[in-house]
Design an enzyme around this catalytic site. Structure first.
Site, PDB file in Angstrom:
ATOM      1  N   GLU A  90       0.763  -1.271   0.147  1.00  0.00           N
ATOM      2  CA  GLU A  90      -0.035  -0.063  -0.040  1.00  0.00           C
ATOM      3  C   GLU A  90       0.780   1.278   0.105  1.00  0.00           C
ATOM      4  OE1 GLU A  90      -2.884  -0.192  -0.482  1.00  0.00           O
ATOM      5  OE2 GLU A  90      -3.425  -2.331  -0.159  1.00  0.00           O
ATOM      6  N   HIS A 148       1.622   2.324  -3.534  1.00  0.00           N
ATOM      7  CA  HIS A 148       0.662   2.889  -4.169  1.00  0.00           C
ATOM      8  C   HIS A 148       0.582   4.576  -3.657  1.00  0.00           C
ATOM      9  CE1 HIS A 148      -0.975  -0.338  -6.021  1.00  0.00           C
ATOM     10  NE2 HIS A 148      -1.578  -1.005  -4.998  1.00  0.00           N
TER      11      HIS A 148
END
Length: 416
Positions: A22, A25
């Site tokens: 994550e 991202h």
């Protein structure tokens, strides 16, 4: 205690790798100027959080992953605040969106590659020259690994009271002995040993000549009975055959260590093999569902069936309990590589689905421009929701089935 420690360590390693996914991202989205409002480790109720700039960072109560909220991932997102219209993700060029969505998988691949390189210069990687097929093994010298029993049908498990005692152990043979003849028939390779034994019957007495530490010796034993397929047809039906209760000790080492520079090439080669194996594993997933159900309903667990995070953590615990740290880190590498590849599949809701749609839009716009038609615009994600729900339902059911099998009938690598 060491088993529990291993389970916790592996589960923590998985959580860290997913959190870094994550973060991939997050960092790429921010680098391109996209608005990111949330980055959390875990799901459920918020335990702790803080805000830095426009992004809230924090920890959730259920440590089973994480998420990163990028504003406007699709044109249908309705959480865009006034003034942020130019920063929504779907308005950015397709190559930037591709990088952002692929950054999670790239993070998993990077973790795997770094771990492989470290292993290459420290513990070593699997030796590419190590015999991996029956044909290769049969060319090896007949240096034996002693078993304490004869396990039927070549099963990989610990001995039980129902198994026949190993004739080799009863004959006082030892690990590392090289068998040179059986009943006067010369044995020049492990294949010769197998062929000679198949020519005898269970209950026959075998006169065995061997070499131990450079010194010749002889012994005799009564051969046991087991079930094996024909030597020329390993997938054929098993039949009763004579057994000595030994395995092969290959003449080549199982692992090879490399220097810092040579480790890069070895890492590339190993990663290529891992990629091929991962793709094959993904292709086999549908056909492994019946085997998982069999394991869940009381049948024997196939070691080639998929495992969940629960199963991987249990195997990590076993590895630590048996001081097999190489196995621990190889599990970590394999799981990261699998997650990385899986997330690139062109299916919603995984990252690969968003990438596929972005490039489909680009290709469609290009085609429409060439034939003189108006750009049809963006894909309506709402129309894809039924398909997305089907993928989620199938994926969720498969995950629950795998977790249940890992709890009820787990795969084990070591005897406990």
């Amino acid at each position: 205690m060491s088993y529990l420690l291993g389970v916790v360590l592996f589960a923590l390693a998985i959580l860290i790798s997913v959190s870094l996914h994550e973060a991939g991202h997050l960092l790429t989205a921010k680098a391109f100027g996209m608005k990111v409002t949330k980055y959390f480790v875990g799901f459920g109720p918020t335990i702790w959080s803080f805000r830095r700039g426009e992004t809230e960072y924090g920890l959730k109560g259920i440590p089973l992953g994480g998420f990163c909220k990028i504003v406007g991932m699709t044109p249908q997102d309705d959480d865009v605040e006034p003034g942020d219209e130019s920063r929504v993700m779907w308005r950015y060029p397709v190559w930037k969106r591709t990088i952002v969505m692929a950054a999670g998988s790239i993070t998993h691949f990077a973790l795997a590659l770094i771990t492989i390189w470290i292993l290459a210069v420290s513990a070593g990687l699997p030796n590419p020259d190590f015999p991996t097929t029956d044909a290769q093994a049969r060319q090896e010298p007949a240096v034996i690994q002693l078993s304490q029993c004869v396990v039927p049908e070549n099963a990989v498990r610990a001995c039980t009271s129902a198994d026949a005692a190993s004739p080799a152990a009863q004959a006082q043979l030892r690990n590392g002995d090289r068998i040179t003849s059986v009943n006067g028939t010369p044995v020049n390779s492990y294949g010769d040993l197998l062929t000679t034994l198949r020519g005898l019957k269970p209950g026959d007495t075998a006169q065995i000549a061997y070499v131990r530490d450079g010194q010749p010796g002889t012994t005799s034993t009564v051969l046991a009975q087991t079930q094996r397929p024909p030597l020329d047809n390993p997938t054929g039906a098993a039949a009763p055959v004579a057994a000595l209760g030994v395995g092969l000790v290959p003449s080549t080492p199982t692992r090879v260590t490399y220097g810092p520079v040579g480790a890069f090439g070895a890492t590339a080669d190993f990663t290529g093999e891992l990629a091929v194996g991962t793709v094959k594993a993904l292709q086999r997933l549908p056909q492994k569902v019946p085997a998982l159900w069999t394991a869940l309903t009381g049948g024997e667990r196939d070691v080639d069936t998929p495992i969940s995070v629960v199963g991987a953590s249990r195997l990590g615990g076993e590895a630590v309990e048996n001081n097999a740290w190489l196995v621990f880190f190889m599990l970590f590498v394999s799981l990261n590589f699998f997650i990385g590849v899986f997330n690139l599949l062109p299916l919603l809701p995984v990252d690969g689905g968003h990438i596929a749609i972005a490039w489909f839009e680009r290709a469609r716009s290009w085609v429409y421009a060439r034939i003189g038609r108006a750009d049809p615009g963006r894909v309506d994600y709402l129309k894809l929701m039924p398909f997305t729900y089907v993928v989620i339902l199938i994926g969720g059911a498969f995950t629950l089935l795998t977790i249940a099998a890992d709890v009820v009938n787990p795969i084990t690598l070591f005897s406990r």
